[in-house]
Design a protein around this motif. Structure first.
Motif, short mmCIF file in Angstrom:
data_model
loop_
_atom_site.label_atom_id
_atom_site.label_comp_id
_atom_site.label_asym_id
_atom_site.label_seq_id
_atom_site.Cartn_x
_atom_site.Cartn_y
_atom_site.Cartn_z
N UNK A 582 0.82 -1.20 0.00
CA UNK A 582 0.00 0.00 0.00
C UNK A 582 0.86 1.26 0.00
N UNK A 583 2.10 1.14 -0.44
CA UNK A 583 2.99 2.28 -0.59
C UNK A 583 3.28 2.48 -2.08
N UNK A 584 3.50 3.73 -2.46
CA UNK A 584 3.99 4.03 -3.80
C UNK A 584 5.50 4.18 -3.73
N UNK A 585 6.21 3.55 -4.64
CA UNK A 585 7.66 3.63 -4.67
C UNK A 585 8.08 4.72 -5.66
N UNK A 586 8.83 5.68 -5.17
CA UNK A 586 9.37 6.77 -6.00
C UNK A 586 10.89 6.63 -6.03
N UNK A 587 11.43 6.17 -7.17
CA UNK A 587 12.87 6.10 -7.31
C UNK A 587 13.41 7.46 -7.75
N UNK A 588 14.65 7.72 -7.39
CA UNK A 588 15.27 8.96 -7.82
C UNK A 588 15.37 9.01 -9.34
N UNK A 589 15.42 10.21 -9.88
CA UNK A 589 15.46 10.39 -11.33
C UNK A 589 16.67 9.65 -11.91
N UNK A 590 16.44 8.95 -13.01
CA UNK A 590 17.47 8.17 -13.70
C UNK A 590 18.06 7.09 -12.79
N UNK A 591 17.29 6.65 -11.80
CA UNK A 591 17.70 5.61 -10.84
C UNK A 591 19.08 5.89 -10.25
N UNK A 592 19.41 7.17 -10.10
CA UNK A 592 20.70 7.50 -9.49
C UNK A 592 20.68 7.16 -8.02
N UNK A 593 21.88 7.04 -7.46
CA UNK A 593 22.05 6.72 -6.06
C UNK A 593 22.61 7.94 -5.33
N UNK A 594 22.15 8.14 -4.11
CA UNK A 594 22.56 9.29 -3.31
C UNK A 594 23.20 8.77 -2.03
N UNK A 595 24.48 9.05 -1.86
CA UNK A 595 25.20 8.57 -0.69
C UNK A 595 24.77 9.32 0.56
N UNK A 596 24.57 8.56 1.65
CA UNK A 596 24.28 9.16 2.94
C UNK A 596 25.19 8.52 3.97
N UNK A 597 25.66 9.34 4.88
CA UNK A 597 26.55 8.87 5.93
C UNK A 597 26.11 9.56 7.22
N UNK A 598 25.44 8.82 8.07
CA UNK A 598 24.89 9.43 9.27
C UNK A 598 23.47 9.92 9.04
N UNK A 599 23.03 10.80 9.89
CA UNK A 599 21.64 11.27 9.87
C UNK A 599 21.33 12.03 8.59
N UNK A 600 20.18 11.72 8.01
CA UNK A 600 19.69 12.45 6.84
C UNK A 600 18.19 12.61 7.00
#
Length: 738
Positions: A582-600
């Motif tokens: 029951x969730x809609x999945x929204x991928x980032x544009x062009x299926x790019x990946x965004x690095x996160x390190x710690x709180x975001x």
């Protein structure tokens, strides 16, 4: 844990307003959990006819009748044509006057047909009506079928040319009355453990506030499939019904002591019923074929559960075939005007003083054994399992008896494929908050430290895992054992979540350009690939409104710099889903990946003033992780509305291949744009990628500047919001000119 009820008004805002832009909640207009099932299972078979449908004949159940709704006891109607005991009646649409079905090829016209006499020599044609035929015609839209005598005509015209000897010419026309058939099937229902004939009301474990045990039945303005009875209207009327099976009361005499009792609550965690709304109880007198109102209550704001205890009197009810039913009166346009019922009990040998429910029960499931989250990616857990079990697992139990209940330890087990893999003790001194015993008519919230014992087995090799969590608490005096235990699941997928998967309300900030951000601190550095968002329809359909999926880094405990935002020309829209969790999945544009390190922080920037209506789980309180801004991110406010916003960040895991996500996509380059806000000059620094220039757009989407320079002068542009789009990248950055 004390719960608070907050009411927020939906304010009328102009798009540029800043003052009075607030967060808020609204009632939801549907139940996605039920709609998901309806979306998959509803089949329109032979619309307009009863053909291949079933009529069920219910069994009659015996006294006592009791349901505290810890499990679903609604009758299921899933008979198959080949099941034992199934019979059928094949009905034909056309009969002769002796009630014998006509041949399958029979066809007639409802319009007069004629014999035409043609005189070629004199160029004349004489029209002679063909005599009518009387048959019986039945309507196959509903069963049983009444066959009504009807005048029909042959489905042809006859031509007779009289100038020479020849055979009559017959010209056939398309008949509009034709033979047809429909088969009505009949199936017996015979399960004495099931009590309820219909399921218009909703059996659930999440919508009541402090119920006395696990499970309630909820009445609102939605049908059995989770859809409004009259969407988009202001109509009020009777909505949900909850009807018992026929009950054998023939052995009860007028002198017997026979009582009916139940609990009810208005609002709970949902929408308060107004004073014109009501909850009604009716009894059925079989011989009179008549439903009689026995009890009712008007709508009120949030209230605790109350006990109703009614003596049944009158010989009309002491029959085999007695029934009772609840129904609610309220708004028909959505999940509105809520009432909840529990502990329905009809029994003999009960007196006026017999109003005690002797039950020691769990009140809610254990939502998670993990610290903070209800789900995390499996590889994040298995790589960082140490210290990830919760030191603060909430357990809610209640002693509904009027005498103290002896304290005893309980247990919580971790099960995998029905095998126990871990166990924790629910200490009695914590379960009852240090009381000598469980006090009468008292609900206890307690918190238990599971951080130092067993854990979920990190050696399992799946891409995703799930475990069963079974909790039990023993007792001595209770009459009921159904509620001594509770069952839930611990999921490890490819996302983080705070919520339990059920939305009781719709949340969001209001005001053009408002921002919503949910804080997460993952177990390890990794790459985001998108978000799962549970949008729920509300009073206003906002599925055509636009937003930009956005990710921020952390700035001393609140959202900081934007590290990803959808391009202004690639906006998203809320989608009301009825499948895939029951969730809609929204991928980032062009299926790019965004690095996160710690709180975001992950959320959105919305274009319009209306709330977008993301699901709010009212059972798990994490509003300290929810932030919103009404001044373009210059300042942020933490939410004051208890609950968990249903936005789940998705991480790149071993499930990427299953989901079809390209593992070779390069991660987004690090871009630093400063100062922001600015009065004139904007500097752009790109690390880890090439810089080929920038396009600048105003808030209306009009390009106002294009340059290859990394030092952009916007002094001549009006104050306001601008979007900088790095050439060759889908990234768009918002800049405020003051």
């Amino acid at each position: 844990m004390k719960r608070f009820r907050l009411i927020f008004s939906l304010l009328c805002l102009v798009p540029t307003a800043v003052l009075a832009q607030v967060e808020g909640v609204e009632p939801i207009m549907g139940n996605p959990h039920l709609q998901m099932k309806a979306h998959k299972d509803l089949k329109k078979v032979n619309v307009g006819t009863f053909d291949s449908t079933f009529i069920y004949k219910s069994d009659t159940i015996d006294l006592p009748v009791f349901d505290e709704f810890s499990k679903n006891r609604f009758q299921v109607y899933n008979a198959d044509y080949l099941d034992a005991g199934v019979t059928f009646d094949k009905v034909y649409q056309l009969h002769d006057m002796s009630d014998v079905p006509l041949p399958i090829s029979a066809g007639y016209s409802s319009q007069q047909t004629y014999k035409f006499v043609v005189d070629l020599a004199n160029a004349t044609t004489t029209q002679v009506p063909i005599g009518e035929i009387q048959i019986k015609v039945g309507e196959l839209s509903s069963y049983p079928v009444a066959h009504v005598p009807t005048d029909v005509y042959p489905a042809f015209n006859v031509y007779d040319t009289i100038d020479f000897s020849n055979a009559l010419d017959t010209v056939w026309i398309t008949p509009d009355i034709v033979q047809d058939s429909a088969t009505q099937f009949f199936a017996p229902v015979n399960d004495p453990d099931l009590i309820w004939l219909d399921d218009y009301a909703y059996h659930n474990y999440s919508m009541a506030l402090d119920p006395w045990s696990l499970g309630v039945v909820t009445f609102d303005g939605l049908d059995e499939n989770g859809y409004p009875y009259s969407i988009g209207s202001t109509l009020t009327n009777y909505a949900d019904y909850l009807t018992s099976k026929p009950i054998d009361m023939s052995s009860v005499s007028a002198g017997d002591s026979l009582y009916f009792s139940f609990l009810f609550q208005a609002e709970g965690l949902c929408d308060p019923p107004e004073s014109i709304d009501s909850l009604v109880l009716e009894f059925y007198a079989k011989d009179l074929d008549q439903w009689n109102r026995i009890w009712s209550t008007d709508g009120v704001a949030l209230d605790e559960f109350k006990h109703v205890h009614i003596r049944i009197e009158g010989l009309d009810y002491f029959k085999k075939g007695f029934q009772f039913r609840f129904k609610n009166y309220g708004g028909l346009s959505g999940s509105l005007d809520h009432f909840h019922i529990d502990y329905v009990n009809l029994r003999t040998l009960s007196g006026y003083q017999d109003t005690i429910i002797r039950d020691f029960a769990f009140v809610y499931p254990l939502y998670t054994l993990l610290d903070t989250y209800t789900s995390v990616p499996w590889d994040h857990y298995k790589n960082n399992f140490s210290g990830k079990m919760s030191s603060n697992v909430q357990v809610v139990v209640r002693n509904s008896d009027n005498v103290p209940e002896n304290e005893q330890d309980g247990t919580t087990e971790i099960m995998y494929n029905s095998v126990q893999e871990g166990i924790f003790v629910l200490q009695e001194a914590l379960l009852n908050n240090g009381d000598l015993n469980y006090s009468p008519l008292t609900t206890y919230y307690s918190f238990h430290d599971f951080s130092g014992g067993d854990r979920f087995d990190e050696t399992k090799t799946g891409l995703a895992e799930e475990f069963d969590v079974v909790s039990a608490a023993t007792h001595q005096n209770s009459n009921f054992t159904q509620n001594d235990s509770t069952f839930s699941k611990q999921y490890f997928q490819n996302y983080y979540s705070y919520d339990d998967g059920s939305a009781e309300q719709a949340y969001g900030p209001s005001g053009a350009q408002s921002l919503l951000a949910i804080q997460y601190t993952p177990y390890e550095p990794d790459s985001l690939i998108g978000a799962m968002i549970h949008f729920v329809p509300t009073v206003n359909d906002v599925s055509n409104n636009l937003f930009l999926l956005t990710v921020w880094d952390d700035n001393a405990g609140e959202p900081g710099n934007v590290i990803y935002e959808d391009g202004v020309f690639f906006p998203r829209q809320p989608s009301y889903e009825y499948d895939r969790n029951i969730f809609t999945t929204y991928y980032f544009i062009d299926t790019q990946k965004v690095s996160v390190n710690g709180t975001f922080y992950i959320g959105w920037r919305q274009f319009d003033a209306e709330r977008l209506g993301v699901g709010l789980d009212r059972n798990i309180v994490n509003n300290d992780k929810t932030f919103y801004s009404t001044d373009n991110g210059n300042s942020w406010d933490a939410s004051s509305i208890p609950g968990s916003v249903m936005i789940r960040p998705i991480f790149s895991t071993g499930l990427d291949a299953v989901l079809g996500i390209d593992s070779d996509i390069k991660e987004a380059a690090s871009v630093n744009i400063y100062p922001n806000p600015t009065k004139n000059i904007v500097n752009i620094e790109v690390n880890g990628g090439e810089y080929n220039g920038v396009e600048v757009f105003n808030i209306q989407g009009v390009k106002v500047l294009e340059t290859e320079s990394d030092r952009i002068d916007i002094e001549n542009q009006p104050n306001g919001i601008y979007f900088f789009r790095i050439k060759g990248s889908p990234e768009t950055y918002k800049i405020i000119k003051q």
